[in-house]
Design a protein around this motif. Structure first.
Motif, short mmCIF file in Angstrom:
data_model
loop_
_atom_site.label_atom_id
_atom_site.label_comp_id
_atom_site.label_asym_id
_atom_site.label_seq_id
_atom_site.Cartn_x
_atom_site.Cartn_y
_atom_site.Cartn_z
N THR A 101 -8.10 27.26 73.40
CA THR A 101 -9.36 28.17 73.21
C THR A 101 -8.96 29.47 73.76
OG1 THR A 101 -10.82 26.28 72.79
CG2 THR A 101 -11.64 28.39 72.89
N THR A 102 -9.29 30.47 73.01
CA THR A 102 -8.92 32.00 73.74
C THR A 102 -10.36 32.62 73.96
OG1 THR A 102 -6.84 32.20 72.51
CG2 THR A 102 -7.88 34.03 73.31
N ARG A 103 -10.17 33.11 75.24
CA ARG A 103 -11.52 34.13 75.35
C ARG A 103 -10.75 35.49 75.73
NH1 ARG A 103 -13.87 30.71 73.12
NH2 ARG A 103 -15.80 30.00 73.68
N MET A 104 -10.92 36.40 74.86
CA MET A 104 -10.37 37.65 74.91
C MET A 104 -11.26 38.65 74.24
SD MET A 104 -6.66 39.34 74.33
CE MET A 104 -6.87 38.79 72.41
N ASP A 115 -5.93 31.79 77.67
CA ASP A 115 -6.20 30.83 76.79
C ASP A 115 -6.44 29.64 77.75
OD1 ASP A 115 -5.19 31.94 74.48
OD2 ASP A 115 -3.26 31.45 74.62
N ILE A 116 -7.57 28.91 77.38
CA ILE A 116 -7.78 27.39 78.01
C ILE A 116 -7.34 26.20 77.38
CG2 ILE A 116 -9.89 26.56 78.62
CD1 ILE A 116 -11.64 29.34 78.16
N HIS A 117 -6.56 25.38 78.13
CA HIS A 117 -5.99 24.11 77.52
C HIS A 117 -7.00 23.08 78.00
CE1 HIS A 117 -1.73 25.99 76.43
NE2 HIS A 117 -2.82 26.86 77.18
N THR A 118 -7.29 22.17 76.86
CA THR A 118 -8.23 21.11 77.07
C THR A 118 -7.73 19.81 76.44
OG1 THR A 118 -9.53 21.84 75.28
CG2 THR A 118 -10.06 22.74 77.24
N THR A 119 -8.44 18.80 76.95
CA THR A 119 -8.10 17.50 76.08
C THR A 119 -9.76 16.76 76.24
OG1 THR A 119 -5.76 17.18 76.65
CG2 THR A 119 -7.00 15.22 76.05
N ASP A 145 -13.11 16.90 76.79
CA ASP A 145 -14.20 17.51 77.63
C ASP A 145 -13.22 18.32 78.86
OD1 ASP A 145 -16.14 17.03 76.06
OD2 ASP A 145 -17.23 15.83 77.33
N GLU A 146 -12.06 17.92 79.11
CA GLU A 146 -11.57 18.25 80.27
C GLU A 146 -10.80 19.63 80.23
OE1 GLU A 146 -9.19 15.00 81.15
OE2 GLU A 146 -10.98 13.76 82.03
N ILE A 147 -10.93 20.67 81.14
CA ILE A 147 -9.95 21.75 81.21
C ILE A 147 -8.95 21.47 82.40
CG2 ILE A 147 -10.06 24.29 81.85
CD1 ILE A 147 -13.09 24.38 81.03
N HIS A 148 -7.88 21.71 81.60
CA HIS A 148 -6.57 21.18 82.71
C HIS A 148 -5.72 22.40 82.64
CE1 HIS A 148 -4.75 19.98 78.94
NE2 HIS A 148 -5.54 19.07 78.80
N GLY A 149 -5.88 23.45 82.11
CA GLY A 149 -4.78 24.64 81.87
C GLY A 149 -5.26 25.86 81.62
N LEU A 150 -4.80 27.08 82.29
CA LEU A 150 -5.29 28.40 82.05
C LEU A 150 -3.96 29.23 81.91
CD1 LEU A 150 -8.04 28.63 84.45
CD2 LEU A 150 -8.23 28.00 82.19
N ALA A 151 -4.04 29.89 80.85
CA ALA A 151 -2.71 30.74 80.51
C ALA A 151 -3.22 32.32 80.33
CB ALA A 151 -1.97 30.49 79.40
N PRO A 152 -2.63 33.07 81.37
CA PRO A 152 -3.28 34.77 81.35
C PRO A 152 -2.89 35.31 79.94
CG PRO A 152 -2.36 34.13 83.21
CD PRO A 152 -1.86 33.20 82.39
N LYS A 153 -3.66 36.22 79.43
CA LYS A 153 -3.22 37.09 78.53
C LYS A 153 -2.93 38.60 78.98
CE LYS A 153 -4.63 35.02 74.42
NZ LYS A 153 -3.33 34.98 73.71
#
Length: 233
Positions: A44-47, A204-208, A210-218
């Motif tokens: 999921t992207t937040r930008m 970019d928010i990586h999930t499985t 309900d769990e957030i387990h990765g973040l990728a910068p834009k």
């Protein structure tokens, strides 16, 4: 008649008075880095766009599950009151979270950030004290995972100054780091940093589940320019 002539003269003169000018910070075309943490097919992207730049984040948990991420942004406006736009976006996969000590903010600590009734920062936390045209931004992050490697338990942000010394650039500053680390933070994953001269404009928010387990910068480049302030209607 004299009053009407005077009023007309004032209106005519005001039309030729230049509007105030302020510095605004624009951003270039964004691109995405690799994830820090555990990658997922669910992203999921937040930008926010429109030249918004990241300066802080807040990650809450519910029942040990990281599931509520708030991202804090600033955007340089050209409104008549010369104020800057401060706002947040949110990504939540659970109900009301119960743990709220996961703050990381460039140049600020949790105790220095004041939120209004809607949870939006007040004041100008992105602007450097004593340097009114120097701003703070995140340019990278690093995630810490639990022992199983499937939940974020810490985040470190890396910061830059923008327009320091009036040079119109984003400049990395090793002193500008902020992090939180929960007790079950087990392994810090590789740091992901924007190229020199760029800042974070999205995540970019990586999930499985309900769990957030990765973040990728834009990331995107910055451009500092003068702009005319909008006159009030």
């Amino acid at each position: 008649m004299r009053f009407l002539l005077s009023a007309t003269l004032v209106l005519l003169l005001s039309a030729f008075v230049p509007a105030p000018r302020v510095l605004v910070v624009g951003t270039g075309t964004p691109h995405t880095l690799s994830v820090s943490g555990l990658a997922s097919n669910t992203v999921t992207t937040r930008m926010p766009g429109n030249d918004a730049i990241l300066w802080g984040l807040h990650l809450d948990e519910k029942g040990d599950v990281p599931c509520d991420l708030e991202l804090f942004w600033w955007r340089q406006n050209t409104r008549s009151d010369l104020t800057q736009g401060l706002f947040k976006t949110r990504f939540r996969t659970c109900g009301d979270a119960t743990s709220s000590n996961g703050w990381a903010a460039i140049g600020y600590t949790e105790s220095m950030i004041w939120l209004d009734s809607n949870g939006v920062p007040t004041g100008d936390p992105h602007e450097v004290d004593g340097a009114p045209n120097t701003f703070l931004a995140a340019h990278g992050l690093r995630a810490c995972l639990n022992r199983r490697g499937d939940r974020i338990k810490g985040v470190r942000l890396f910061g830059s100054t923008v327009n320091q010394d009036g040079e119109g650039e984003a400049r990395r500053d090793p002193a500008l780091q902020s992090e939180f680390e929960r007790t079950n933070c087990n392994e810090w994953k590789p740091m992901r940093r924007c190229p020199v001269g760029e800042v974070m404009v999205g995540v970019d928010i990586h999930t499985t589940g309900d769990e957030i387990h990765g973040l990728a910068p834009k990331c995107a480049s910055v451009e500092v320019r003068e702009a005319m302030v909008a006159r009030p209607n």
